[in-house]
Scaffold this motif. Structure first.
Motif, short mmCIF file in Angstrom:
data_model
loop_
_atom_site.label_atom_id
_atom_site.label_comp_id
_atom_site.label_asym_id
_atom_site.label_seq_id
_atom_site.Cartn_x
_atom_site.Cartn_y
_atom_site.Cartn_z
N THR A 68 0.87 -1.18 0.00
CA THR A 68 0.00 0.00 0.00
C THR A 68 0.90 1.23 0.00
O THR A 68 2.07 1.16 0.43
CB THR A 68 -0.89 0.04 1.25
OG1 THR A 68 -0.03 0.16 2.39
CG2 THR A 68 -1.77 -1.21 1.38
N GLU A 125 0.94 3.51 2.04
CA GLU A 125 1.39 3.73 3.43
C GLU A 125 2.54 2.79 3.79
O GLU A 125 3.51 3.19 4.42
CB GLU A 125 0.23 3.49 4.42
CG GLU A 125 -0.94 4.46 4.32
CD GLU A 125 -1.81 4.25 3.06
OE1 GLU A 125 -1.88 3.11 2.54
OE2 GLU A 125 -2.40 5.24 2.60
N GLN A 126 2.41 1.51 3.37
CA GLN A 126 3.51 0.56 3.65
C GLN A 126 4.79 1.01 2.94
O GLN A 126 5.88 0.93 3.50
CB GLN A 126 3.14 -0.84 3.16
CG GLN A 126 2.17 -1.59 4.04
CD GLN A 126 1.71 -2.90 3.38
OE1 GLN A 126 1.46 -2.95 2.18
NE2 GLN A 126 1.60 -3.94 4.18
N ASN A 139 -1.46 2.25 -10.35
CA ASN A 139 -1.12 2.52 -8.94
C ASN A 139 0.11 3.42 -8.78
O ASN A 139 0.49 3.76 -7.66
CB ASN A 139 -0.96 1.21 -8.15
CG ASN A 139 0.15 0.32 -8.70
OD1 ASN A 139 1.03 0.78 -9.41
ND2 ASN A 139 0.11 -0.97 -8.38
#
Ligand code: 3PY
Length: 250
Positions: A179, A181-182, A218
């Motif tokens: 993600t 965030e990761q 993405n």
């Protein structure tokens, strides 16, 4: 300040004619619509000498996907950093998880490769990243720290020529992506390790790319993170339109 970079890793794909055709197509597309980031294509060894003269090197850099851990000599089948550089290539991917896993490349072997690359004026794109079990055990930070030992023996001057690529192994060829965030969390951690070793200025100037199922859909949200400075792209680097779609995320 550090560069934003989109680098393609063609892996063991494309015969020579197909590789030349892709490089030509990319060159056409990117000279017509100039990228807002550095672009690099890393190709199989046999493509390098044919691809370097056909791309505009102000727009597309060329790199290998590996080089030998020895300078020269009786190492049948190996290709040295000097040979790679003699094709006009400027970069070399080192430490990709596929090389670590299938060809047993250790921290020590990679340290030799990095030194030989730099001695031959090749900029290493040095890959680090944890496997699924390590992520599930929340060990990713210590794994990447251990892997960085191959480049942390360099002088600050040499380290400043290194591009880092964080590629979680569980996201390579699986369709799974970290993600945003990761990705941001571990990229910030990697930058903090660089800062602890070489100081904040070197850390701020180090490009840290994300790799692992990065695609046009993405790329924007991954690259929007402050510590994600671009991508090392696998499958999506094999089609000019997809690769351009990722480049356009900048
Ligand atoms: C991938 O995204 O599959 C990669 O391994 C890029 O190096």
């Amino acid at each position: 300040m550090r560069k934003n970079i989109v680098a393609g890793n063609w892996k063991m794909n494309k015969n020579l004619q197909e590789g030349i055709a892709l490089a030509k197509e990319l060159n056409e597309v990117l000279t017509a619509d100039k990228p807002n980031c550095d672009v690099i294509i890393c190709t199989p060894f046999i493509h390098l000498a044919s691809v370097t003269p056909i791309v505009d090197k102000n727009i597309i850099g060329v790199g290998a996907e590996n080089c030998a851990d020895k300078a020269s000599g009786a190492y049948t089948g190996e290709v040295s950093a000097e040979m790679v550089a003699s094709t006009g290539a400027q970069y070399v991917i080192l430490g990709h998880s596929e090389r670590r896993a299938y060809y047993h490349e250790t921290v020590e072997i990679l340290e030799e490769k990095v030194k030989l690359a730099l001695a031959n004026n090749l900029k290493p794109i040095f890959c680090i990243g944890e496997v699924l079990e390590e992520r599930e055990a929340n060990k990713q930070n210590e794994v990447v720290e251990a892997q960085l030992a191959s480049v942390f023996s360099l002088s600050a001057e040499d380290f400043s020529k290194v591009i880092l690529a964080y590629e979680p192994v569980w996201a390579i060829g699986t369709g799974k992506t970290a993600t945003p965030e990761q990705a941001q969390e571990i990229h910030a951690h990697i930058r903090s390790l660089v800062a602890a070793k070489y100081g904040q200025e070197v850390a701020d100037n180090t490009s840290i790319l994300y790799g692992g199922s990065c695609k046009p859909s993405n790329a924007k949200e991954l690259f929007a993170n402050p510590d994600v400075d671009g991508g090392l792209i696998g499958g999506a680097a094999l089609k000019a339109a997809d690769f351009k779609g990722i480049i356009d995320a900048f």
